[in-house]
Scaffold this motif. Structure first.
Motif, PDB file in Angstrom:
ATOM      1  N   THR A  21       0.816  -1.223   0.000  1.00 44.57           N
ATOM      2  CA  THR A  21       0.000   0.000   0.000  1.00 44.57           C
ATOM      3  C   THR A  21       0.846   1.268   0.000  1.00 44.57           C
ATOM      4  O   THR A  21       0.460   2.262  -0.605  1.00 44.57           O
ATOM      5  CB  THR A  21      -0.962   0.043   1.202  1.00 44.57           C
ATOM      6  N   GLY A  22       1.988   1.227   0.662  1.00 41.96           N
ATOM      7  CA  GLY A  22       2.862   2.408   0.670  1.00 41.96           C
ATOM      8  C   GLY A  22       3.331   2.769  -0.728  1.00 41.96           C
ATOM      9  O   GLY A  22       3.393   3.943  -1.096  1.00 41.96           O
ATOM     10  N   ALA A  23       3.649   1.764  -1.522  1.00 39.83           N
ATOM     11  CA  ALA A  23       4.092   2.014  -2.897  1.00 39.83           C
ATOM     12  C   ALA A  23       2.913   2.349  -3.799  1.00 39.83           C
ATOM     13  O   ALA A  23       2.986   3.267  -4.615  1.00 39.83           O
ATOM     14  CB  ALA A  23       4.843   0.798  -3.434  1.00 39.83           C
ATOM     15  N   LEU A  24       1.831   1.609  -3.636  1.00 38.32           N
ATOM     16  CA  LEU A  24       0.664   1.834  -4.487  1.00 38.32           C
ATOM     17  C   LEU A  24       0.101   3.232  -4.294  1.00 38.32           C
ATOM     18  O   LEU A  24      -0.066   3.995  -5.250  1.00 38.32           O
ATOM     19  CB  LEU A  24      -0.411   0.782  -4.200  1.00 38.32           C
ATOM     20  N   MET A  25      -0.182   3.594  -3.047  1.00 34.34           N
ATOM     21  CA  MET A  25      -0.782   4.900  -2.773  1.00 34.34           C
ATOM     22  C   MET A  25       0.269   6.007  -2.677  1.00 34.34           C
ATOM     23  O   MET A  25       0.097   7.081  -3.240  1.00 34.34           O
ATOM     24  CB  MET A  25      -1.601   4.842  -1.474  1.00 34.34           C
ATOM     25  N   GLY A  26       1.343   5.739  -1.940  1.00 36.09           N
ATOM     26  CA  GLY A  26       2.345   6.775  -1.689  1.00 36.09           C
ATOM     27  C   GLY A  26       3.213   7.101  -2.880  1.00 36.09           C
ATOM     28  O   GLY A  26       3.765   8.196  -2.971  1.00 36.09           O
ATOM     29  N   ALA A  27       3.337   6.162  -3.799  1.00 37.66           N
ATOM     30  CA  ALA A  27       4.190   6.413  -4.960  1.00 37.66           C
ATOM     31  C   ALA A  27       3.364   6.497  -6.250  1.00 37.66           C
ATOM     32  O   ALA A  27       3.304   7.538  -6.886  1.00 37.66           O
ATOM     33  CB  ALA A  27       5.252   5.322  -5.078  1.00 37.66           C
ATOM     34  N   LEU A  28       2.715   5.406  -6.618  1.00 35.01           N
ATOM     35  CA  LEU A  28       2.029   5.356  -7.911  1.00 35.01           C
ATOM     36  C   LEU A  28       0.857   6.337  -8.002  1.00 35.01           C
ATOM     37  O   LEU A  28       0.832   7.208  -8.871  1.00 35.01           O
ATOM     38  CB  LEU A  28       1.550   3.932  -8.204  1.00 35.01           C
ATOM     39  N   VAL A  29      -0.114   6.214  -7.105  1.00 28.81           N
ATOM     40  CA  VAL A  29      -1.303   7.074  -7.182  1.00 28.81           C
ATOM     41  C   VAL A  29      -0.932   8.542  -6.961  1.00 28.81           C
ATOM     42  O   VAL A  29      -1.394   9.423  -7.696  1.00 28.81           O
ATOM     43  CB  VAL A  29      -2.386   6.601  -6.173  1.00 28.81           C
ATOM     44  N   THR A  30      -0.076   8.798  -5.985  1.00 32.50           N
ATOM     45  CA  THR A  30       0.345  10.180  -5.726  1.00 32.50           C
ATOM     46  C   THR A  30       1.034  10.781  -6.949  1.00 32.50           C
ATOM     47  O   THR A  30       0.773  11.929  -7.318  1.00 32.50           O
ATOM     48  CB  THR A  30       1.284  10.242  -4.508  1.00 32.50           C
ATOM     49  N   SER A  31       1.904  10.000  -7.578  1.00 32.77           N
ATOM     50  CA  SER A  31       2.606  10.493  -8.771  1.00 32.77           C
ATOM     51  C   SER A  31       1.638  10.794  -9.905  1.00 32.77           C
ATOM     52  O   SER A  31       1.770  11.808 -10.597  1.00 32.77           O
ATOM     53  CB  SER A  31       3.638   9.464  -9.246  1.00 32.77           C
ATOM     54  N   LEU A  32       0.673   9.899 -10.110  1.00 40.16           N
ATOM     55  CA  LEU A  32      -0.317  10.124 -11.177  1.00 40.16           C
ATOM     56  C   LEU A  32      -1.150  11.372 -10.915  1.00 40.16           C
ATOM     57  O   LEU A  32      -1.362  12.189 -11.807  1.00 40.16           O
ATOM     58  CB  LEU A  32      -1.230   8.902 -11.308  1.00 40.16           C
ATOM     59  N   LEU A  33      -1.625  11.518  -9.678  1.00 41.79           N
ATOM     60  CA  LEU A  33      -2.476  12.670  -9.346  1.00 41.79           C
ATOM     61  C   LEU A  33      -1.711  13.986  -9.383  1.00 41.79           C
ATOM     62  O   LEU A  33      -2.273  15.017  -9.771  1.00 41.79           O
ATOM     63  CB  LEU A  33      -3.116  12.468  -7.968  1.00 41.79           C
ATOM     64  N   ALA A  34      -0.456  13.957  -8.980  1.00 43.73           N
ATOM     65  CA  ALA A  34       0.336  15.188  -8.922  1.00 43.73           C
ATOM     66  C   ALA A  34       1.081  15.470 -10.221  1.00 43.73           C
ATOM     67  O   ALA A  34       1.734  16.503 -10.350  1.00 43.73           O
ATOM     68  CB  ALA A  34       1.329  15.111  -7.765  1.00 43.73           C
ATOM     69  N   GLY A  35       1.017  14.523 -11.174  1.00 44.87           N
ATOM     70  CA  GLY A  35       1.730  14.714 -12.430  1.00 44.87           C
ATOM     71  C   GLY A  35       3.238  14.619 -12.270  1.00 44.87           C
ATOM     72  O   GLY A  35       3.988  15.255 -13.015  1.00 44.87           O
ATOM     73  N   MET A  36       3.674  13.837 -11.290  1.00 40.12           N
ATOM     74  CA  MET A  36       5.108  13.682 -11.019  1.00 40.12           C
ATOM     75  C   MET A  36       5.658  12.467 -11.761  1.00 40.12           C
ATOM     76  O   MET A  36       4.921  11.543 -12.101  1.00 40.12           O
ATOM     77  CB  MET A  36       5.341  13.502  -9.514  1.00 40.12           C
ATOM     78  N   THR A  37       6.941  12.474 -12.004  1.00 40.17           N
ATOM     79  CA  THR A  37       7.615  11.328 -12.601  1.00 40.17           C
ATOM     80  C   THR A  37       7.866  10.285 -11.531  1.00 40.17           C
ATOM     81  O   THR A  37       8.300  10.613 -10.427  1.00 40.17           O
ATOM     82  CB  THR A  37       8.964  11.759 -13.218  1.00 40.17           C
ATOM     83  N   LEU A  38       7.602   9.032 -11.864  1.00 41.12           N
ATOM     84  CA  LEU A  38       7.846   7.921 -10.953  1.00 41.12           C
ATOM     85  C   LEU A  38       8.845   6.985 -11.612  1.00 41.12           C
ATOM     86  O   LEU A  38       8.639   6.549 -12.743  1.00 41.12           O
ATOM     87  CB  LEU A  38       6.544   7.175 -10.643  1.00 41.12           C
ATOM     88  N   VAL A  39       9.931   6.693 -10.920  1.00 44.46           N
ATOM     89  CA  VAL A  39      10.935   5.758 -11.413  1.00 44.46           C
ATOM     90  C   VAL A  39      10.796   4.493 -10.592  1.00 44.46           C
ATOM     91  O   VAL A  39      10.892   4.525  -9.370  1.00 44.46           O
ATOM     92  CB  VAL A  39      12.363   6.347 -11.279  1.00 44.46           C
TER      93      VAL A  39
END
Length: 135
Positions: free
Chosen positions: A8-26
């Motif tokens: 959940t930390g990666a799913l919500m804290g990284a993937l979903v947050t990056s998509l919503l904020a328009g950030m790049t995720l590596v």
């Protein structure tokens, strides 16, 4: 992000947050982190990553397997947020990590603790649900 996306930390804290904020995720394989921990820090530098997360065992792993001469070649000045999550973080480990990686530009104020938030949320949600069921 080296944490598996089923967490959940990666799913919500990284993937979903990056998509919503328009950030790049590596994304990086957790196995790669275990075999070559330096690769995570090189990726932070290469992509100028501003936020990442490590559990206490990750700090210990980096201290053990990333050599001082390798740290001195890194530029981690881009890192604004380094969350400690997944397990309690030992203050002495964080201090040793800072002492070692500050040579690469890591700032002391980049550390934040995220451990316990999921557990607290689950406890609060459970308490609310049980309270409704007992009415």
């Amino acid at each position: 992000n080296w944490i598996p996306l089923y967490h959940t930390g990666a799913l919500m804290g990284a993937l979903v947050t990056s998509l919503l904020a328009g950030m790049t995720l590596v994304l990086m394989s957790p196995a790669r982190w275990l075999v070559r921990p330096l690769s995570v820090f090189k990726a932070l530098e290469k992509y100028r990553i501003e936020k990442t997360t490590l559990p206490n065992s990750g700090f210990v792993h980096a201290l053990k397997y990333v050599e001082d001469r390798e740290v001195e070649k890194l530029d981690l000045s881009c890192l604004k947020s380094l969350l400690t999550a997944g397990e309690p973080a030992g203050a002495s480990i964080i201090e040793k990590f800072y002492d070692k990686f500050s040579r690469a530009g890591l700032k002391r104020n980049s550390f934040s603790n995220a451990y316990g938030q999921a557990e607290a949320t689950a406890l609060i949600s459970h308490t609310i649900l049980v309270g409704r069921c007992n009415r």
